[in-house]
Write a protein that holds these residues in place. Structure first.
Motif, PDB file in Angstrom:
ATOM      1  N   PHE A 142     -19.709  -9.598 -20.974  1.00 42.20           N
ATOM      2  CA  PHE A 142     -18.446  -8.670 -20.432  1.00 42.20           C
ATOM      3  C   PHE A 142     -17.971  -7.568 -21.434  1.00 42.20           C
ATOM      4  O   PHE A 142     -18.012  -6.341 -20.939  1.00 42.20           O
ATOM      5  CB  PHE A 142     -17.289  -9.574 -20.145  1.00 42.20           C
ATOM      6  N   ASN A 143     -17.941  -7.658 -22.684  1.00 40.19           N
ATOM      7  CA  ASN A 143     -17.650  -6.687 -23.761  1.00 40.19           C
ATOM      8  C   ASN A 143     -18.458  -5.825 -23.958  1.00 40.19           C
ATOM      9  O   ASN A 143     -18.162  -4.314 -24.004  1.00 40.19           O
ATOM     10  CB  ASN A 143     -17.176  -7.601 -25.003  1.00 40.19           C
ATOM     11  N   VAL A 144     -19.694  -6.071 -23.810  1.00 37.63           N
ATOM     12  CA  VAL A 144     -20.933  -4.988 -23.728  1.00 37.63           C
ATOM     13  C   VAL A 144     -20.841  -4.010 -22.850  1.00 37.63           C
ATOM     14  O   VAL A 144     -20.607  -2.864 -23.060  1.00 37.63           O
ATOM     15  CB  VAL A 144     -22.344  -5.542 -23.670  1.00 37.63           C
ATOM     16  N   PHE A 145     -20.801  -4.406 -21.382  1.00 41.18           N
ATOM     17  CA  PHE A 145     -20.609  -3.651 -20.358  1.00 41.18           C
ATOM     18  C   PHE A 145     -19.338  -2.826 -20.223  1.00 41.18           C
ATOM     19  O   PHE A 145     -19.265  -1.745 -19.933  1.00 41.18           O
ATOM     20  CB  PHE A 145     -21.018  -4.359 -19.026  1.00 41.18           C
ATOM     21  N   ALA A 146     -18.299  -3.462 -20.633  1.00 40.58           N
ATOM     22  CA  ALA A 146     -17.014  -2.719 -20.859  1.00 40.58           C
ATOM     23  C   ALA A 146     -17.036  -1.681 -21.660  1.00 40.58           C
ATOM     24  O   ALA A 146     -16.605  -0.526 -21.693  1.00 40.58           O
ATOM     25  CB  ALA A 146     -15.966  -3.829 -21.178  1.00 40.58           C
ATOM     26  N   SER A 147     -17.806  -1.965 -22.728  1.00 37.97           N
ATOM     27  CA  SER A 147     -17.723  -0.711 -23.930  1.00 37.97           C
ATOM     28  C   SER A 147     -18.633   0.353 -23.627  1.00 37.97           C
ATOM     29  O   SER A 147     -18.400   1.406 -23.759  1.00 37.97           O
ATOM     30  CB  SER A 147     -18.312  -1.316 -25.210  1.00 37.97           C
ATOM     31  N   VAL A 256     -21.963   1.850 -29.793  1.00 36.78           N
ATOM     32  CA  VAL A 256     -23.325   1.442 -30.273  1.00 36.78           C
ATOM     33  C   VAL A 256     -23.482   0.088 -31.021  1.00 36.78           C
ATOM     34  O   VAL A 256     -24.369  -0.587 -30.634  1.00 36.78           O
ATOM     35  CB  VAL A 256     -24.077   2.632 -31.179  1.00 36.78           C
ATOM     36  N   ALA A 257     -22.291   0.008 -31.784  1.00 33.44           N
ATOM     37  CA  ALA A 257     -22.154  -1.347 -32.605  1.00 33.44           C
ATOM     38  C   ALA A 257     -22.150  -2.489 -31.364  1.00 33.44           C
ATOM     39  O   ALA A 257     -22.721  -3.471 -31.601  1.00 33.44           O
ATOM     40  CB  ALA A 257     -20.984  -1.333 -33.575  1.00 33.44           C
ATOM     41  N   THR A 258     -21.116  -2.405 -30.518  1.00 32.75           N
ATOM     42  CA  THR A 258     -20.853  -3.292 -29.686  1.00 32.75           C
ATOM     43  C   THR A 258     -22.319  -3.626 -28.761  1.00 32.75           C
ATOM     44  O   THR A 258     -22.566  -4.578 -28.480  1.00 32.75           O
ATOM     45  CB  THR A 258     -19.691  -2.767 -28.768  1.00 32.75           C
ATOM     46  N   LEU A 259     -22.987  -2.519 -28.259  1.00 34.95           N
ATOM     47  CA  LEU A 259     -24.075  -2.554 -27.383  1.00 34.95           C
ATOM     48  C   LEU A 259     -25.126  -3.350 -28.286  1.00 34.95           C
ATOM     49  O   LEU A 259     -25.824  -4.145 -27.734  1.00 34.95           O
ATOM     50  CB  LEU A 259     -24.544  -1.251 -26.945  1.00 34.95           C
ATOM     51  N   VAL A 260     -25.504  -3.073 -29.384  1.00 30.46           N
ATOM     52  CA  VAL A 260     -26.557  -3.641 -30.258  1.00 30.46           C
ATOM     53  C   VAL A 260     -26.155  -4.941 -30.816  1.00 30.46           C
ATOM     54  O   VAL A 260     -27.127  -5.921 -30.476  1.00 30.46           O
ATOM     55  CB  VAL A 260     -26.845  -2.588 -31.210  1.00 30.46           C
ATOM     56  N   TRP A 261     -25.083  -5.164 -31.424  1.00 28.97           N
ATOM     57  CA  TRP A 261     -24.696  -6.479 -31.984  1.00 28.97           C
ATOM     58  C   TRP A 261     -23.954  -7.494 -31.183  1.00 28.97           C
ATOM     59  O   TRP A 261     -23.879  -8.875 -31.566  1.00 28.97           O
ATOM     60  CB  TRP A 261     -23.948  -6.208 -33.185  1.00 28.97           C
ATOM     61  N   GLN A 262     -23.272  -7.227 -30.144  1.00 26.93           N
ATOM     62  CA  GLN A 262     -22.384  -8.217 -29.485  1.00 26.93           C
ATOM     63  C   GLN A 262     -23.009  -9.585 -29.158  1.00 26.93           C
ATOM     64  O   GLN A 262     -22.732 -10.758 -29.566  1.00 26.93           O
ATOM     65  CB  GLN A 262     -21.918  -7.579 -28.492  1.00 26.93           C
ATOM     66  N   VAL A 263     -24.180  -9.311 -28.325  1.00 23.53           N
ATOM     67  CA  VAL A 263     -24.717 -10.847 -27.773  1.00 23.53           C
ATOM     68  C   VAL A 263     -25.618 -11.452 -28.922  1.00 23.53           C
ATOM     69  O   VAL A 263     -25.090 -12.659 -29.122  1.00 23.53           O
ATOM     70  CB  VAL A 263     -25.740 -10.427 -26.585  1.00 23.53           C
ATOM     71  N   ALA A 312     -14.209   2.796 -38.255  1.00 18.19           N
ATOM     72  CA  ALA A 312     -14.343   2.450 -36.748  1.00 18.19           C
ATOM     73  C   ALA A 312     -15.447   1.387 -36.582  1.00 18.19           C
ATOM     74  O   ALA A 312     -15.283   0.430 -35.594  1.00 18.19           O
ATOM     75  CB  ALA A 312     -14.734   3.881 -36.177  1.00 18.19           C
ATOM     76  N   LEU A 313     -16.399   1.496 -37.395  1.00 20.40           N
ATOM     77  CA  LEU A 313     -17.257   0.366 -37.182  1.00 20.40           C
ATOM     78  C   LEU A 313     -16.986  -0.910 -37.723  1.00 20.40           C
ATOM     79  O   LEU A 313     -17.485  -1.823 -36.961  1.00 20.40           O
ATOM     80  CB  LEU A 313     -18.434   0.753 -38.140  1.00 20.40           C
ATOM     81  N   LEU A 314     -16.247  -1.088 -38.631  1.00 20.37           N
ATOM     82  CA  LEU A 314     -15.694  -2.299 -38.899  1.00 20.37           C
ATOM     83  C   LEU A 314     -14.667  -2.708 -37.973  1.00 20.37           C
ATOM     84  O   LEU A 314     -14.551  -4.181 -37.683  1.00 20.37           O
ATOM     85  CB  LEU A 314     -15.152  -2.251 -40.294  1.00 20.37           C
ATOM     86  N   LEU A 315     -13.882  -2.058 -37.314  1.00 18.60           N
ATOM     87  CA  LEU A 315     -13.098  -2.335 -36.252  1.00 18.60           C
ATOM     88  C   LEU A 315     -13.862  -2.998 -35.105  1.00 18.60           C
ATOM     89  O   LEU A 315     -13.532  -4.168 -34.594  1.00 18.60           O
ATOM     90  CB  LEU A 315     -12.394  -1.229 -35.861  1.00 18.60           C
ATOM     91  N   ALA A 316     -14.963  -2.223 -34.856  1.00 21.54           N
ATOM     92  CA  ALA A 316     -15.881  -2.657 -33.721  1.00 21.54           C
ATOM     93  C   ALA A 316     -16.463  -3.943 -34.019  1.00 21.54           C
ATOM     94  O   ALA A 316     -16.547  -4.901 -33.009  1.00 21.54           O
ATOM     95  CB  ALA A 316     -16.935  -1.323 -33.156  1.00 21.54           C
ATOM     96  N   VAL A 317     -17.018  -4.195 -35.344  1.00 21.87           N
ATOM     97  CA  VAL A 317     -17.461  -5.378 -35.561  1.00 21.87           C
ATOM     98  C   VAL A 317     -16.618  -6.569 -35.515  1.00 21.87           C
ATOM     99  O   VAL A 317     -17.045  -7.636 -35.154  1.00 21.87           O
ATOM    100  CB  VAL A 317     -18.250  -5.202 -36.778  1.00 21.87           C
TER     101      VAL A 317
END
Length: 421
Positions: A142-147, A256-263, A312-317
């Motif tokens: 859900f978070n990946v597609f929302a991002s 990009v961080a969310t798309l690549v790392w979330q799952v 921004a990267l650490l916030l996303a992570v």
């Protein structure tokens, strides 16, 4: 991304639809909302006060009615409320395309906000019920597609603005119309359990759940921190580079961080780390990220931008670590028939705290060193919010307040299948 698609295909069709639906929701939302204030000022000629009124009404209609939307999801069924929310946003965004008078614009804002108050808790309640054993994975998708939708929406909106704002508004309304039809045709109803008490009884049970309120307050900093992607980080990025376009880099890095790392990150944490420590880790990571801009790097603009990009990267992570487990835990506090209500209260309280936190950060920016776009006190406040929240979640975990527990026995109540809308 292969892991993301494999995980998505492993879920039933209704979850796949809602995950892709969230991509469309964010595309439609961000296709219009970032450009609305400029349209109201430049094309309609409204004053700043009236623009603030219109935007404030939309925000209040959404944030203030989350509890109502969650209760509607429990009482009427998530499917119907999701469909109603998308349909209302279709109408609201359509009014932005055709209306220029203040009453019409306010009506558009109210409908657009009410739509979010309806489908936001309803979608999450539906996912929680549809994937009871894989909630963290479902919310990660859900978070990946929302991002992804949050990135595509402004790009598409910017392109449509070359034609006209009304074109962007009509396309946004069209996106929600398509989503409404898709859910009517494809989204199956879910069985629902009556709570066995009045609406006020449901609310009373929810707001007197001390464990849940402590959890909600501890997690409020998560959403206050996310808001800084629209406040302190863009201000700092533009200040250190002198280029407004540098702000786009923050959103690209975050998405990009969310798309690549979330799952994959969620899958690994789910196997190796308990929920509480995982959430605390995410909050600590995002809180620590706000300390990076305190470091000033000499050199050309791209070098000076690095600390802000790092934040921004650490916030996303931090968000991608914590958020799936937060959303997984909320239903664990609720008994049958109250899941939507618990989601609604969580988002209501989180929205209020996030607004207060953002206001405090704004005040810190005004009270700090005038020579600095974002003074050190503002960065320290942002970092403190995240780190304090991490400590609070850790303490709740240690006290055993985050462990799922069986709810009280359901009062005698009929369990009925949800009628199709």
């Amino acid at each position: 991304m292969n892991a993301t698609w494999r995980t998505l295909r492993g879920f039933p069709a209704e979850i796949q639809l809602l995950v892709v639906n969230q991509f469309g929701v964010n595309v439609g939302f961000y296709l219009l909302l970032p450009f609305l204030a400029g349209y109201l000022a430049d094309d309609i000629g409204l004053s700043v006060a009236l623009i603030g009124l219109i935007l404030g009404v939309r925000n209040l209609s959404q944030q203030g009615l989350f509890l109502l939307g969650g209760t509607a999801s429990d009482r009427l069924g998530s499917r119907g409320v999701i469909i109603a929310g998308c349909a209302l946003r279709t109408v609201g965004f359509g009014l932005f395309a055709v209306g220029v008078s203040l009453p019409v614009l306010i009506a558009a804002s109210i409908l657009s906000g009410l739509a979010g108050a309806l489908f936001n808790p309803a979608v999450r309640a539906y996912l929680a019920q549809a994937a009871p054993d894989r909630r963290a994975e479902a919310f990660a998708l859900f978070n990946v597609f929302a991002s992804a939708g949050s990135l595509v929406g402004p790009l598409l909106g910017g392109a449509l603005l070359l034609i006209d704002f009304r074109a962007a508004a009509l396309v946004a309304a069209g996106v929600f119309a398509v989503l409404t039809v898709a859910q009517v045709l494809v989204l199956p109803p879910q069985p629902r359990a009556a709570s066995g008490q009045s609406v006020l009884g449901d609310w009373r049970e929810c707001v007197t759940d001390r464990r849940f309120l402590a959890f909600t307050l501890a997690l409020s900093a998560l959403y206050a921190s996310q808001n800084q992607l629209y406040l302190v980080l863009p201000v700092q990025a533009e200040q250190v580079t002198g280029q407004p376009a540098a702000v786009a880099g923050l959103f690209v890095v975050s998405t990009v961080a969310t798309l690549v790392w979330q799952v994959p990150v969620t899958a690994w944490l789910r196997r190796h780390v308990a929920r509480g420590p995982a959430i605390a880790l995410g909050l600590a990571v995002l809180g620590g990220g706000f300390l990076l801009p305190l470091v000033s790097l000499p050199g050309p603009a791209p070098v000076r931008l690095l600390p802000v990009l790092g934040a921004a990267l650490l916030l996303a992570v931090g968000v991608l670590i914590a958020q799936p487990f937060v959303l997984e835990l909320i239903p664990a506090f609720a008994r049958d028939g109250l899941t939507g209500t618990y989601f609604g209260l969580f988002y209501l309280v989180s929205g209020m705290v996030a607004a207060a936190g953002t206001a405090a950060v704004g005040r810190a920016m005004d009270a700090g060193d005038p020579a600095a776009a974002v003074p050190a006190v503002a960065w320290l406040l942002c970092a403190g919010l995240g780190l304090a929240s991490a400590a609070a979640v850790w303490l709740l975990h240690r006290a055993g307040w985050l462990a799922p527990r069986p709810g009280p026995a359901l009062p005698a109540a009929a369990v009925a299948g949800e009628a199709r809308a």
